[in-house]
Design a protein around this motif. Structure first.
Motif, PDB file in Angstrom:
ATOM      1  N   VAL A 217       0.819  -1.201   0.000  1.00 23.19           N
ATOM      2  CA  VAL A 217       0.000   0.000   0.000  1.00 23.19           C
ATOM      3  C   VAL A 217       0.865   1.269   0.000  1.00 23.19           C
ATOM      4  CG1 VAL A 217      -1.796   1.228   1.283  1.00 23.19           C
ATOM      5  CG2 VAL A 217      -1.792  -1.271   1.231  1.00 23.19           C
ATOM      6  N   PHE A 218       2.035   1.176   0.668  1.00 25.04           N
ATOM      7  CA  PHE A 218       2.838   2.397   0.814  1.00 25.04           C
ATOM      8  C   PHE A 218       4.320   2.130   0.524  1.00 25.04           C
ATOM      9  CE2 PHE A 218       1.899   0.262   4.769  1.00 25.04           C
ATOM     10  CZ  PHE A 218       3.163  -0.086   5.205  1.00 25.04           C
ATOM     11  N   VAL A 219       4.571   1.020  -0.155  1.00 25.67           N
ATOM     12  CA  VAL A 219       5.950   0.579  -0.311  1.00 25.67           C
ATOM     13  C   VAL A 219       6.806   1.600  -1.072  1.00 25.67           C
ATOM     14  CG1 VAL A 219       5.718  -0.745  -2.454  1.00 25.67           C
ATOM     15  CG2 VAL A 219       7.226  -1.571  -0.626  1.00 25.67           C
ATOM     16  N   LYS A 220       6.182   2.411  -1.901  1.00 27.63           N
ATOM     17  CA  LYS A 220       6.914   3.432  -2.658  1.00 27.63           C
ATOM     18  C   LYS A 220       7.632   4.417  -1.730  1.00 27.63           C
ATOM     19  CE  LYS A 220       3.620   5.549  -4.907  1.00 27.63           C
ATOM     20  NZ  LYS A 220       2.462   5.076  -4.155  1.00 27.63           N
ATOM     21  N   GLU A 221       7.107   4.535  -0.533  1.00 25.28           N
ATOM     22  CA  GLU A 221       7.640   5.526   0.384  1.00 25.28           C
ATOM     23  C   GLU A 221       8.812   4.992   1.212  1.00 25.28           C
ATOM     24  OE1 GLU A 221       6.357   8.360  -0.012  1.00 25.28           O
ATOM     25  OE2 GLU A 221       4.531   7.797  -1.093  1.00 25.28           O
ATOM     26  N   LEU A 222       9.156   3.726   1.026  1.00 31.66           N
ATOM     27  CA  LEU A 222      10.166   3.104   1.881  1.00 31.66           C
ATOM     28  C   LEU A 222      11.516   2.971   1.187  1.00 31.66           C
ATOM     29  CD1 LEU A 222       7.995   0.169   3.327  1.00 31.66           C
ATOM     30  CD2 LEU A 222       8.451   2.373   4.400  1.00 31.66           C
ATOM     31  N   PRO A 223      12.608   3.110   1.941  1.00 32.22           N
ATOM     32  CA  PRO A 223      13.930   2.854   1.363  1.00 32.22           C
ATOM     33  C   PRO A 223      14.214   1.351   1.381  1.00 32.22           C
ATOM     34  CG  PRO A 223      14.199   3.472   3.640  1.00 32.22           C
ATOM     35  CD  PRO A 223      12.711   3.500   3.360  1.00 32.22           C
ATOM     36  N   ASP A 224      15.325   0.944   0.786  1.00 25.70           N
ATOM     37  CA  ASP A 224      15.729  -0.461   0.840  1.00 25.70           C
ATOM     38  C   ASP A 224      15.963  -0.868   2.280  1.00 25.70           C
ATOM     39  OD1 ASP A 224      15.823  -0.088  -1.837  1.00 25.70           O
ATOM     40  OD2 ASP A 224      18.001  -0.324  -2.037  1.00 25.70           O
ATOM     41  N   MET A 225      15.504  -2.032   2.629  1.00 28.20           N
ATOM     42  CA  MET A 225      15.827  -2.527   3.962  1.00 28.20           C
ATOM     43  C   MET A 225      15.522  -4.005   4.071  1.00 28.20           C
ATOM     44  SD  MET A 225      12.857  -0.771   6.170  1.00 28.20           S
ATOM     45  CE  MET A 225      11.175  -0.760   5.652  1.00 28.20           C
ATOM     46  N   GLN A 226      16.005  -4.581   5.145  1.00 29.16           N
ATOM     47  CA  GLN A 226      15.772  -5.995   5.396  1.00 29.16           C
ATOM     48  C   GLN A 226      14.980  -6.130   6.681  1.00 29.16           C
ATOM     49  OE1 GLN A 226      19.637  -7.780   5.585  1.00 29.16           O
ATOM     50  NE2 GLN A 226      19.959  -7.568   3.399  1.00 29.16           N
ATOM     51  N   ILE A 227      14.060  -7.061   6.645  1.00 26.94           N
ATOM     52  CA  ILE A 227      13.207  -7.279   7.812  1.00 26.94           C
ATOM     53  C   ILE A 227      13.295  -8.747   8.200  1.00 26.94           C
ATOM     54  CG2 ILE A 227      10.811  -7.303   8.629  1.00 26.94           C
ATOM     55  CD1 ILE A 227      10.310  -5.092   6.472  1.00 26.94           C
ATOM     56  N   ALA A 228      13.590  -9.003   9.447  1.00 24.76           N
ATOM     57  CA  ALA A 228      13.616 -10.391   9.916  1.00 24.76           C
ATOM     58  C   ALA A 228      12.280 -10.688  10.562  1.00 24.76           C
ATOM     59  CB  ALA A 228      14.737 -10.586  10.922  1.00 24.76           C
ATOM     60  N   MET A 229      11.582 -11.679  10.020  1.00 28.52           N
ATOM     61  CA  MET A 229      10.260 -11.991  10.564  1.00 28.52           C
ATOM     62  C   MET A 229      10.248 -13.384  11.187  1.00 28.52           C
ATOM     63  SD  MET A 229       6.705 -12.777   8.779  1.00 28.52           S
ATOM     64  CE  MET A 229       6.413 -11.366   7.754  1.00 28.52           C
ATOM     65  N   ASN A 230       9.674 -13.453  12.363  1.00 29.08           N
ATOM     66  CA  ASN A 230       9.556 -14.736  13.042  1.00 29.08           C
ATOM     67  C   ASN A 230       8.518 -15.587  12.342  1.00 29.08           C
ATOM     68  OD1 ASN A 230       9.529 -16.794  14.890  1.00 29.08           O
ATOM     69  ND2 ASN A 230       8.462 -15.646  16.487  1.00 29.08           N
ATOM     70  N   ARG A 231       8.870 -16.815  12.009  1.00 31.36           N
ATOM     71  CA  ARG A 231       7.825 -17.656  11.439  1.00 31.36           C
ATOM     72  C   ARG A 231       7.446 -18.812  12.363  1.00 31.36           C
ATOM     73  NH1 ARG A 231       9.416 -22.273   8.132  1.00 31.36           N
ATOM     74  NH2 ARG A 231      11.612 -22.617   8.473  1.00 31.36           N
ATOM     75  N   LEU A 232       7.969 -18.794  13.544  1.00 29.47           N
ATOM     76  CA  LEU A 232       7.475 -19.734  14.552  1.00 29.47           C
ATOM     77  C   LEU A 232       6.284 -19.080  15.252  1.00 29.47           C
ATOM     78  CD1 LEU A 232      10.707 -20.984  16.365  1.00 29.47           C
ATOM     79  CD2 LEU A 232       9.355 -22.166  14.628  1.00 29.47           C
ATOM     80  N   ASP A 233       5.495 -19.883  15.933  1.00 25.33           N
ATOM     81  CA  ASP A 233       4.377 -19.317  16.678  1.00 25.33           C
ATOM     82  C   ASP A 233       4.853 -18.572  17.915  1.00 25.33           C
ATOM     83  OD1 ASP A 233       2.401 -20.225  15.002  1.00 25.33           O
ATOM     84  OD2 ASP A 233       2.219 -22.149  16.030  1.00 25.33           O
ATOM     85  N   GLN A 234       5.914 -19.079  18.534  1.00 25.02           N
ATOM     86  CA  GLN A 234       6.348 -18.513  19.811  1.00 25.02           C
ATOM     87  C   GLN A 234       7.298 -17.339  19.611  1.00 25.02           C
ATOM     88  OE1 GLN A 234       6.549 -21.729  18.929  1.00 25.02           O
ATOM     89  NE2 GLN A 234       5.095 -22.761  20.260  1.00 25.02           N
ATOM     90  N   PRO A 235       7.233 -16.357  20.527  1.00 24.69           N
ATOM     91  CA  PRO A 235       8.123 -15.194  20.412  1.00 24.69           C
ATOM     92  C   PRO A 235       9.588 -15.570  20.614  1.00 24.69           C
ATOM     93  CG  PRO A 235       6.761 -15.065  22.406  1.00 24.69           C
ATOM     94  CD  PRO A 235       6.282 -16.238  21.642  1.00 24.69           C
ATOM     95  N   ARG A 236      10.511 -14.680  20.249  1.00 19.72           N
ATOM     96  CA  ARG A 236      11.916 -15.012  20.133  1.00 19.72           C
ATOM     97  C   ARG A 236      12.870 -14.304  21.081  1.00 19.72           C
ATOM     98  NH1 ARG A 236      13.929 -17.818  15.989  1.00 19.72           N
ATOM     99  NH2 ARG A 236      12.302 -18.640  14.682  1.00 19.72           N
ATOM    100  N   VAL A 237      12.614 -13.025  21.330  1.00 21.34           N
ATOM    101  CA  VAL A 237      13.656 -12.197  21.932  1.00 21.34           C
ATOM    102  C   VAL A 237      13.320 -11.904  23.392  1.00 21.34           C
ATOM    103  CG1 VAL A 237      15.007 -10.084  21.668  1.00 21.34           C
ATOM    104  CG2 VAL A 237      13.939 -11.143  19.664  1.00 21.34           C
ATOM    105  N   ILE A 238      14.265 -12.169  24.270  1.00 18.91           N
ATOM    106  CA  ILE A 238      13.984 -11.985  25.682  1.00 18.91           C
ATOM    107  C   ILE A 238      15.254 -11.501  26.387  1.00 18.91           C
ATOM    108  CG2 ILE A 238      14.216 -14.500  26.068  1.00 18.91           C
ATOM    109  CD1 ILE A 238      11.805 -14.086  28.067  1.00 18.91           C
ATOM    110  N   VAL A 239      15.353 -10.186  26.516  1.00 17.77           N
ATOM    111  CA  VAL A 239      16.557  -9.551  27.033  1.00 17.77           C
ATOM    112  C   VAL A 239      16.438  -9.390  28.552  1.00 17.77           C
ATOM    113  CG1 VAL A 239      18.005  -7.470  26.897  1.00 17.77           C
ATOM    114  CG2 VAL A 239      16.822  -8.313  24.855  1.00 17.77           C
ATOM    115  N   GLU A 240      17.523  -9.660  29.239  1.00 15.64           N
ATOM    116  CA  GLU A 240      17.477  -9.542  30.700  1.00 15.64           C
ATOM    117  C   GLU A 240      17.185  -8.100  31.120  1.00 15.64           C
ATOM    118  OE1 GLU A 240      21.016 -11.370  32.198  1.00 15.64           O
ATOM    119  OE2 GLU A 240      20.373 -13.357  31.493  1.00 15.64           O
TER     120      GLU A 240
END
Ligand SMILES: *[C@@H]1O[C@H](CO)[C@@H](O)[C@H](O)[C@H]1NC(C)=O
Ligand SMILES: *[C@@H]1O[C@H](CO)[C@@H](O)[C@H](O)[C@H]1NC(C)=O
Ligand SMILES: *[C@@H]1O[C@H](CO)[C@@H](O)[C@H](O)[C@H]1NC(C)=O
Ligand SMILES: *[C@@H]1O[C@H](CO)[C@@H](O)[C@H](O)[C@H]1NC(C)=O
Ligand SMILES: *[C@@H]1O[C@H](CO)[C@@H](O)[C@H](O)[C@H]1NC(C)=O
Length: 641
Positions: A194-217
């Motif tokens: 819908v708005f991709v024209k407005e975005l610069p090049d970038m990389q996105i890491a997407m979780n494809r597991l059901d459970q969340p990933r990141v847990i910082v102390e």
């Protein structure tokens, strides 16, 4: 893999990996806004609600009259904990609505005040998405704190480093790379288109597991947050545009990239990980010990049969973790856990309050999949619905073994409504005292109520299929305890019933938007956080339920009513059918305003703008510095009053 040079046609690459899913957006220009709720903070103790006794003028007592349903006007006279909770929710919701920005100028001012930064570049283009003349009618224009909360800690990491980390996540699992062809990325890209024209090049890491990933102390996260806070600056002039160069600082394929530090720990108690992300004075950090009564006081209404007064805290694992650690499959028997303690940017559809994943609106909410998408077909008017609490679902939620199944949340819920199984079970319930001198009536909590006959009459809850047991994927052994129930129901058939509980599976439940949009009343229990949380008010748009389900019968007996004053002395609750209808209607009306595809697009647009800025080497020098006055038709998106 190097980013292809810019070309006029946007190119999108999907890379799937076990650890994360990386999307390359190339030749795009970005727009986003993000927030992370301080999920790891101890949540404030709920404000005490007005107790019945504190009312100035006691309304006329109606409860012992021969009147079976409480209309809205007489409801307050009831003094029931639920009517008090609804009253409080209505006031909070009104305040929320009154504080909404009405113009783009206001929204920009609010952004700077809240976050101490200029909005990201392209923010003015957000006006395009709000544009009423394109019939988008976006009502919610400045409730995006989740985006900010989610992305805030990443300001402590230099942009080049962040880009390398994302690249590193991709390189860690090259064997699993595929290009395109996954429904999660397909939907994600549809939203971006819908708005991709407005975005610069970038990389996105997407979780494809059901459970969340990141847990910082916790201590480490505080350091990240402190760095972010110190880096705020609004005096420097900013340019309204992204940098072109988003390369990896001369690094090429042969070089090594930072690793995300994934570890796989299926089967360990999740609170072992989660508690370290909690504040030092929380229950979760103090040997997971807590006094249940003290913990309850933080989020449940007193003497109410367990009713939740603060839905936020009901899923704050630092507080309730000790109480529910062995009552939710994700916490004690997760099918998969691949996590990291490093602060790495991973996009996910849900998380628990201590995770640092970056939330985006779940693909199911955007897709047109009839299993998740609301359609009015069969959604009959409230008065024509069955007075039934209806639930169907698959046997997901955690590893089903002989030693675990009774504690898995879905299985517990099904058992809780099984009239046969319940015989001789006693549960808590709130009841009006039959002392007719009290006005409004006082409520007492009993722990001794037998729910079995009520359940048999009013609930229709079960698994249409038993599957995926360990051992024996056909679940032969489980059939001794549970049986498969009528499976002939579609999403939309369920709207033939008034009361629809919504229970987590392996992760969040993708039907939730459909429940809210329907004319039925959603009853929600979850440990997961999603992008939309701050715009949904418990007891205003749905009925919240504790993850222990110990309030289930208090909730449904209130709406459905219980017993008969003359016949069952001591166990009588008048029906509040019209209150249920009103609550369902409020949720439906609100969902139709703020949970549409258009609203999801605006959220994604702001999220992507913020994320793109984070990755930009000049991120301190770019942003939207204007006051919004010159954005044409800035008032277009104001919701008509
Ligand atoms: C809103 O949409 C109309 C129709 O597409 C367009 O003419 C107008 O310029 C838009 N306004 C803004 C602020 O983008
Ligand atoms: C609780 O934890 C603290 C610090 O980790 C430890 O010193 C103490 O012995 C523990 N108490 C109990 C009862 O386990
Ligand atoms: C309810 O419980 C009984 C007794 O444990 C069991 O035989 C029956 O299969 C259960 N019903 C459902 C729908 O699971
Ligand atoms: C199953 O549910 C469908 C739809 O509600 C109903 O028409 C049918 O009679 C039910 N079948 C049984 C065996 O209860
Ligand atoms: C939940 O609690 C957090 C932390 O106190 C707060 O920032 C957030 O606004 C709360 N969310 C809702 C929906 O009340």
């Amino acid at each position: 893999m190097t980013l292809p040079p810019s070309s006029s046609r946007p190119r999108i690459f999907f890379i799937l990996s076990i650890s994360a899913f990386v999307i390359f957006l190339t030749n795009l220009t970005v727009i986003t806004g993000t927030d992370y709720r301080g999920g790891i903070e101890i949540l404030p103790i709920p404000q005490s609600l007005k107790r019945p006794g504190q009312r100035n003028k006691a309304p006329q007592l109606t409860i012992h009259e021969d009147k079976d349903d409480f209309s809205y006007s007489s409801e307050k006279a009831d003094g029931h904990p639920i009517s008090q909770l609804m009253e409080k929710a209505a006031a909070d919701f009104k305040q929320y609505q009154d504080s909404r920005s009405k113009t783009f100028v206001q929204a920009i001012g609010k952004y700077r005040k809240k976050y101490g930064r200029h909005p990201p570049p392209g923010f003015d283009k957000a006006g395009l998405l709000y544009n009423r003349s394109e019939e988008r009618n976006v009502y919610n224009v400045d409730d995006f704190d989740q985006i900010w909360d989610d992305l805030r800690p990443f300001w402590s990491i230099p942009p080049l480093e962040l880009r390398k980390v994302v690249k590193g996540m991709l390189k860690e699992d090259p064997g699993n790379s595929v290009t395109g062809g996954n429904w999660r990325t397909d939907e994600f890209v549809k939203m971006l288109n819908v708005f991709v024209k407005e975005l610069p090049d970038m990389q996105i890491a997407m979780n494809r597991l059901d459970q969340p990933r990141v847990i910082v102390e916790w201590e480490k996260l505080q350091e990240h947050l402190e760095i972010e806070e110190k880096s705020r600056n609004m005096d420097r002039p900013v340019t309204n545009g992204f940098s072109r160069n988003r390369e990896l600082g001369g690094a090429d394929e042969s070089m090594s990239f930072p690793t995300a530090g994934w570890f796989s720990v299926p089967g360990i108690p999740y609170m072992d990980l989660a508690s370290k992300a909690c504040p030092p004075d929380s229950y979760a950090r103090n040997n997971m010990t807590m006094d249940p009564a003290v913990a309850e006081a933080k989020y449940k209404f007193p003497n109410s049969g367990g009713l939740v007064s603060n839905f936020n805290i009901s899923s704050d694992l630092c507080t309730v973790g000790p109480a529910i650690q062995d009552l939710h499959g994700m916490l004690f028997a997760p099918a998969t856990i691949v996590a990291t303690k490093e602060l790495v940017p991973v996009f996910g559809e849900c998380k628990v309050n201590v995770n640092n994943d970056i939330l985006f609106p779940a693909n199911m909410y955007y897709s047109d999949d009839p299993r998740y998408t609301y359609s009015p077909e069969n959604d009959v008017p409230w008065d024509d619905k069955h007075t039934t609490v209806f639930w169907r679902g698959i046997t997901s939620g955690g590893n089903q073994k002989l030693s675990t199944w009774r504690r898995l949340h879905r299985h517990r819920f099904v058992q809780l409504a099984n009239g046969t199984d319940l015989h001789n079970t006693k549960t808590r319930l709130t009841l009006p005292t039959l002392d007719s001198t009290a006005t409004p009536p006082a409520y007492i909590e009993t722990k001794n109520w037998d729910p079995s006959p009520f359940s048999e009459k009013y609930t229709d809850i079960g698994f249409p299929e038993l599957a995926w047991c360990v051992p024996d994927s056909k679940c032969g052994w489980l059939r001794t305890f549970l049986k498969e129930v009528n499976a002939t129901t579609t999403l939309t058939d369920q709207f033939l019933n008034k009361y629809l509980p919504d229970i987590d599976g392996h992760s969040f439940s993708g039907r939730w938007h459909a429940w809210l949009k329907s004319r039925s009343l959603g009853i929600k229990a979850t440990i997961f956080r999603e992008w939309h949380d701050s715009r949904l008010f418990a007891w205003q748009h749905f009925a919240p339920m504790d993850n222990r389900f110990d309030d289930f019968y208090s909730i449904i007996t209130y709406f459905i009513g219980l017993g008969n004053r003359e016949e069952e002395e001591g166990v009588y609750i008048p029906t509040h059918d019209s209150t249920g209808k009103r609550l369902a209607g409020q949720g439906r009306e609100w969902a139709a305003k703020v949970l549409r595809k258009e609203d999801i697009e605006v959220y994604m647009f702001r999220l992507m703008l913020e994320y793109a800025r984070l990755l930009d080497d000049r991120r301190e020098m770019i942003g939207y510095g204007g006051n919004g006055r010159r954005v044409k038709e800035e008032k277009l998106w104001v919701w008509p009053e």
